[in-house]
Design an enzyme around this catalytic site. Structure first.
Site, short mmCIF file in Angstrom:
data_model
loop_
_atom_site.label_atom_id
_atom_site.label_comp_id
_atom_site.label_asym_id
_atom_site.label_seq_id
_atom_site.Cartn_x
_atom_site.Cartn_y
_atom_site.Cartn_z
N ARG A 1 0.89 -1.32 0.07
CA ARG A 1 0.11 0.02 0.06
C ARG A 1 0.87 1.26 0.00
NH1 ARG A 1 -0.30 4.50 2.89
NH2 ARG A 1 0.07 3.52 4.57
N ASP A 2 1.65 1.51 1.03
CA ASP A 2 2.14 2.89 1.38
C ASP A 2 3.57 2.59 0.21
OD1 ASP A 2 3.84 4.94 2.20
OD2 ASP A 2 3.24 4.64 4.13
N HIS B 1 5.25 4.35 12.58
CA HIS B 1 5.39 4.52 11.28
C HIS B 1 6.30 5.59 10.71
CE1 HIS B 1 2.86 3.99 7.17
NE2 HIS B 1 3.50 5.14 7.09
N CYS C 1 4.24 9.37 -0.26
CA CYS C 1 2.94 10.01 -0.13
C CYS C 1 2.90 10.86 -1.02
CB CYS C 1 2.45 10.41 1.09
SG CYS C 1 0.83 11.02 1.05
N ASN D 1 9.54 4.32 3.33
CA ASN D 1 9.17 3.88 4.92
C ASN D 1 10.61 3.21 5.26
OD1 ASN D 1 6.34 3.23 3.37
ND2 ASN D 1 6.16 3.48 5.78
P1 HMG Z 1 -12.95 14.54 -2.17
O1 HMG Z 1 -13.02 14.95 -3.36
O2 HMG Z 1 -12.92 15.67 -0.99
O3 HMG Z 1 -14.30 13.80 -1.88
O4 HMG Z 1 -12.00 13.42 -1.78
P2 HMG Z 1 -15.77 13.73 -2.37
O5 HMG Z 1 -16.39 13.06 -1.53
O6 HMG Z 1 -16.01 15.13 -2.74
O7 HMG Z 1 -15.90 12.73 -3.75
C1 HMG Z 1 -15.01 13.35 -5.17
C2 HMG Z 1 -14.95 11.99 -6.06
O8 HMG Z 1 -14.35 10.93 -5.34
C3 HMG Z 1 -16.46 11.43 -6.25
O9 HMG Z 1 -16.38 11.02 -7.68
C4 HMG Z 1 -16.46 10.31 -5.36
O10 HMG Z 1 -17.37 9.38 -5.70
C5 HMG Z 1 -15.12 9.67 -5.31
P3 HMG Z 1 -16.86 11.83 -8.80
O11 HMG Z 1 -18.19 12.05 -8.58
O12 HMG Z 1 -15.70 13.10 -8.83
O13 HMG Z 1 -16.56 10.87 -9.98
N1 HMG Z 1 -14.75 9.36 -3.83
C6 HMG Z 1 -14.45 7.67 -3.90
N2 HMG Z 1 -13.77 7.01 -4.64
C7 HMG Z 1 -13.43 5.68 -4.30
N3 HMG Z 1 -13.36 5.44 -3.09
C8 HMG Z 1 -13.67 6.27 -2.21
C9 HMG Z 1 -14.14 7.69 -2.49
N4 HMG Z 1 -14.48 8.90 -1.67
C10 HMG Z 1 -14.95 9.78 -2.64
N5 HMG Z 1 -13.29 6.20 -0.76
C11 HMG Z 1 -11.15 11.74 -0.44
C12 HMG Z 1 -11.81 12.97 -0.49
C13 HMG Z 1 -10.71 11.31 0.95
C14 HMG Z 1 -12.06 10.50 -1.13
C15 HMG Z 1 -9.68 11.70 -1.37
O14 HMG Z 1 -9.22 12.85 -1.02
C16 HMG Z 1 -8.90 10.64 -1.24
O15 HMG Z 1 -9.14 9.52 -1.85
N6 HMG Z 1 -7.86 10.68 -0.92
C17 HMG Z 1 -6.78 9.69 -0.86
C18 HMG Z 1 -5.38 10.34 -0.19
C19 HMG Z 1 -4.60 8.94 -0.04
O16 HMG Z 1 -4.91 7.76 -0.08
N7 HMG Z 1 -3.49 9.19 0.37
C20 HMG Z 1 -2.42 8.31 0.70
C21 HMG Z 1 -2.60 7.45 1.90
S1 HMG Z 1 -2.51 8.19 3.50
C22 HMG Z 1 -0.56 8.10 3.81
O17 HMG Z 1 0.10 7.72 3.00
C23 HMG Z 1 -0.10 8.35 5.19
C24 HMG Z 1 0.12 7.06 5.82
O18 HMG Z 1 1.11 6.13 5.19
C25 HMG Z 1 0.72 7.29 7.31
C26 HMG Z 1 2.01 8.60 7.09
O19 HMG Z 1 3.19 8.09 6.59
O20 HMG Z 1 1.82 9.62 7.69
C27 HMG Z 1 -1.04 6.22 6.27
MG MG Z 2 3.20 6.49 5.17
#
Ligand code: HMG
Ligand code: MG
Length: 302
Positions: A13-14, A205, A238, A247
């Site tokens: 994933r990450d 993490h 990210c 990581n």
């Molecule tokens: P948004 O644009 O605010 O959401 O995004 P929305 O509710 O307004 O929806 C916009 C569009 O996204 C719509 O589609 C929804 O259907 C779709 P459209 O009508 O435009 O075709 N949508 C989705 N589609 C699939 N699955 C869903 C979903 N939700 C809405 N769950 C949202 C908000 C959170 C969805 C977006 O910003 C997003 O998906 N972000 C993901 C970011 C991400 O994955 N980042 C990496 C992981 S975090 C990380 O790496 C840190 C970590 O490792 C720890 C660390 O290292 O610190 C965990």
């Molecule tokens: Mg991370």
């Protein structure tokens, strides 16, 4: 230090969410199989997030279905909202992770909402998960620094950790998203958060941008923390944390733990083989020092 450390492998994933080369569902499944075959008990396999935000995680349902015959393993997936929760349940997820941040600007960049709004989104997810018997992990990003706001005070992390814990997350994973932490800061942070969430329920993490991750983990272990997130080969990053690297590498963690007399149950040769496969797919050698050393040794003895 007491024995027993749990490794949460986040490579599929990450590790892959920021890669330019798209990795097919079949190759992601093969990677996860190799990690499980190497002895890793918990492997984060994907994310049910917006395909526009993270196209690399498209196909996470197929990936999860492809490996879910491993009923004796934990196979968590990321879920940002109810839509993601529903998709995760349709794919049979038994363990999910919600992800918040300790800094407002990172929260906005990563999930397009404030910290408070993200908590409101998580509430129905956690309520439904509880009713469905699904366990929920909680991530907090930018715990030791933010790409936009710089230093983050431990209290900001404590505030989010308390909320996630009270909502029912069984474990809070503290993300040094941009890898700027140092051992002293990691130690101080763990102490501060452990004042509100039991140390046994905290995870580290740590990304390795400044080469401090292993030292930070050691400091955290001295504080009593026993859960380590890592990625095979040191993969990771990210898209919303510019300049941040991968990581801490699982090989490096396993090497350190085994060297300390802490059994991991991981077969190093198989782990390096898994890393080499994924490194071939992304077209880069692993950044893991241990993988590099063992690969060099294997070449020299051929
Ligand atoms: P948004 O644009 O605010 O959401 O995004 P929305 O509710 O307004 O929806 C916009 C569009 O996204 C719509 O589609 C929804 O259907 C779709 P459209 O009508 O435009 O075709 N949508 C989705 N589609 C699939 N699955 C869903 C979903 N939700 C809405 N769950 C949202 C908000 C959170 C969805 C977006 O910003 C997003 O998906 N972000 C993901 C970011 C991400 O994955 N980042 C990496 C992981 S975090 C990380 O790496 C840190 C970590 O490792 C720890 C660390 O290292 O610190 C965990
Ligand atoms: Mg991370």
């Amino acid at each position: 230090m007491r024995d027993g450390v749990h490794i949460v492998e986040v490579g599929p994933r990450d590790g892959l969410q920021n890669e330019k080369t798209p990795i097919s569902v079949a190759d992601r499944i093969a990677f996860i199989e190799a990690l499980i075959g190497a002895g890793l008990h918990t492997v984060e396999v994907g994310a049910f997030v917006s395909p526009k935000a993270i196209p690399q995680m498209v196909g996470s349902a197929e990936v999860l279905r492809g490996v879910s015959h491993h009923t004796n393993r934990e196979l968590p997936v990321l879920v940002p909202n109810e839509k993601g929760y529903e998709a995760s349940q349709a794919a049979g997820a038994k363990l999910i992770a919600v992800f918040a941040a300790a800094s407002e600007s990172f929260s906005r960049a990563n999930i397009n909402c404030s910290i408070a709004e993200s908590i409101e989104r998580f509430k129905p997810v956690l309520a439904r998960a509880r009713a469905d018997g699904v366990r929920v992990r909680g991530y907090i990003s930018t715990v030791l620094g933010c790409p936009h706001e710089g230093e983050i005070k431990p209290q900001a992390v404590v505030d989010v950790a308390k909320v996630l814990w009270d909502l029912g997350c069984y474990e809070i994973s503290l993300g040094d998203t941009i890898g700027v932490g140092t051992p002293l800061k990691a130690r101080q942070l763990l102490r501060a958060v452990a004042g509100h969430v039991p140390m046994a329920n905290l995870a580290m993490h740590f990304h390795d941008t400044y080469g401090q991750a292993l030292a930070n983990l050691y400091a955290g272990m001295e504080e009593g923390c026993r859960v380590i997130d890592s990625a095979a080969g040191g993969l990771g990053g990210c898209p919303y944390a510019p300049g941040a690297t991968g990581n801490v590498a699982t090989e490096d963690v396993v090497y350190m733990l085994e060297g300390m007399g802490i059994a991991t149950g991981v077969d190093m040769a198989k782990l390096v083989a898994a890393t080499n496969v994924v490194s071939g797919l992304i077209g880069r050698p692993p950044v893991s020092r241990v993988a590099a050393a063992l690969n060099a040794k294997a070449r020299a003895t051929k």
